[in-house]
Enzyme design. Structure first.
Site, PDB file in Angstrom:
ATOM      1  CG  ASP A  12       2.511  56.025 114.456  1.00 31.32           C
ATOM      2  OD1 ASP A  12       1.946  56.442 113.424  1.00 31.32           O
ATOM      3  OD2 ASP A  12       3.729  55.756 114.519  1.00 31.32           O
ATOM      4  CD  GLU A 136       3.867  57.391 105.697  1.00 32.33           C
ATOM      5  OE1 GLU A 136       3.902  58.328 106.497  1.00 32.33           O
ATOM      6  OE2 GLU A 136       3.952  56.201 106.042  1.00 32.33           O
ATOM      7  CB  THR A 211      17.028  49.636 104.204  1.00 33.73           C
ATOM      8  OG1 THR A 211      15.697  49.750 103.703  1.00 33.73           O
ATOM      9  CG2 THR A 211      17.639  51.029 104.339  1.00 33.73           C
ATOM     10  N   GLY A 216      20.771  44.142 107.086  1.00 34.16           N
ATOM     11  CA  GLY A 216      21.636  45.303 106.952  1.00 34.16           C
ATOM     12  C   GLY A 216      21.247  46.213 105.811  1.00 34.16           C
ATOM     13  CG  ASP A 237       7.796  48.957 118.018  1.00 38.26           C
ATOM     14  OD1 ASP A 237       7.718  48.704 116.807  1.00 38.26           O
ATOM     15  OD2 ASP A 237       7.066  49.783 118.584  1.00 38.26           O
ATOM     16  N   GLY A 242      13.605  51.878 109.825  1.00 37.47           N
ATOM     17  CA  GLY A 242      13.998  52.324 108.484  1.00 37.47           C
ATOM     18  C   GLY A 242      14.108  53.845 108.427  1.00 37.47           C
ATOM     19  CG  ASP A 243      10.717  56.135 109.183  1.00 35.74           C
ATOM     20  OD1 ASP A 243      10.710  55.987 107.944  1.00 35.74           O
ATOM     21  OD2 ASP A 243       9.711  55.939 109.890  1.00 35.74           O
TER      22      ASP A 243
END
Ligand code: RIB
Length: 306
Positions: A12, A136, A211, A216, A237, A242-243
């Protein structure tokens, strides 16, 4: 029961900005960092930090040694991974002052899984456990078919959404994890308050987690619905929130915790994640989550069930 995650790994490249760059604009950034990420790697680490036994499968490129080390440091078994002389996947991430991000992906070795590798890995994993996927890597649809044919439970986090998702055998999943964009893409309709119900009607065999970001999450399994709001925190950040939610949620499901308890754990874990910069490095340990629950330092919303 172990998890086998056929997951992406990304380098990243993260740029802090006040606001996202606009079309035609050139912009100075406030900072630049290189982090370990990828929805696959992040979810392996989240599930492992929650307490699951996790095997990560996937291909790391010549520049991806630190990504594999990051997985190992979190207790993830990387013995089923492959390496390649090609370059790893990477992401170009802008994080704005609001904590929101936008992400460009380059697939690299995440798109280099072969059917022979998938077959070998499933054979080595054995016949009891949970296979986890995100959108991905290549071969997602094939891996769902092969894992389900072996009698393994299969969970797909359909992120990021692409039209390929609609060709995957979603009816063979035990869990489908989506946000509103992904859910609406799969169902082929607009985002509305009935999205979860419509997904459940289309895929009655699957448990579904929807999600909703700062609103929530909702889930359904065997006709039992549950929903939770989010903890009110100052987001620094939101990358990997979500992960984190997905990894903790699967841990709860696999431990046969109630949906309410599972949603609470995942909600606190992602609230801790968004208060820290980065992706994999911002995912909390189970001990940190339990401490928050025990000390009541975050107001955890009530779970509604019907
Ligand atoms: O979900 C966050 C992740 O999305 C980042 O780590 C980035 O690599 C992209 O895959």
């Amino acid at each position: 029961m172990p998890i086998l995650n056929f997951g992406s790994l990304n380098i990243d490249h993260v740029y802090r900005v006040d606001n996202f760059v606009l079309p035609g604009e050139t912009k100075h950034t406030k900072s630049y960092t290189i982090n370990s990420g990828g929805k696959g790697l992040n979810q392996s680490i989240a599930a492992a930090r929650a307490g699951s036994q996790v095997f990560h499968a996937g291909v790391a490129g010549r520049d991806g040694g630190f990504l594999v080390e990051m997985l190992q440091a979190a207790g993830v078994d990387t013995s089923l991974m492959q390496t390649s002389a090609e370059v790893s996947g990477h992401a170009i991430i802008q994080v704005a002052d609001s904590g929101q991000n936008c992400i460009l992906l380059y697939g690299g070795t995440n798109q280099m899984l072969t059917e022979a590798y998938v077959d070998r890995t499933l054979d080595a994993f054995g016949g009891d456990g949970f296979v986890l996927l995100q959108n991905e890597t290549n071969l997602v649809g094939k891996i769902i078919e092969k894992a389900a044919a072996k009698g393994l439970q299969v969970a797909l986090n359909a992120a990021p959404y692409s039209e390929d998702v609609n060709a995957y055998p979603i009816d063979q999943l035990d869990w489908l994890i989506v946000n509103e964009v992904e859910g609406a893409g799969i169902i082929g309709g607009a985002v509305d308050e009935n999205l979860l119900q419509r997904l459940a009607e289309r895929y009655p065999k699957a448990g579904i987690l929807l999600t909703l970001g700062s609103r929530g999450a909702q889930c359904v399994q065997n006709g039992h619905y549950a929903s939770i709001g989010s903890c009110k925190v100052q987001a620094v950040d939101t990358t990997a929130a979500g992960d984190t939610f997905s990894g903790y949620f699967l841990f709860g499901v696999m431990q046969s915790l109630s949906l309410a308890e599972t949603l609470r754990l995942a909600t606190v874990a992602s609230a801790l994640c968004v208060q820290r910069p980065g992706a994999a490095n911002s995912i909390p340990t189970r001990a940190e989550v339990e401490q928050v629950l025990a000390e009541g330092t975050l107001q955890v919303p009530e779970v509604l069930e019907w």
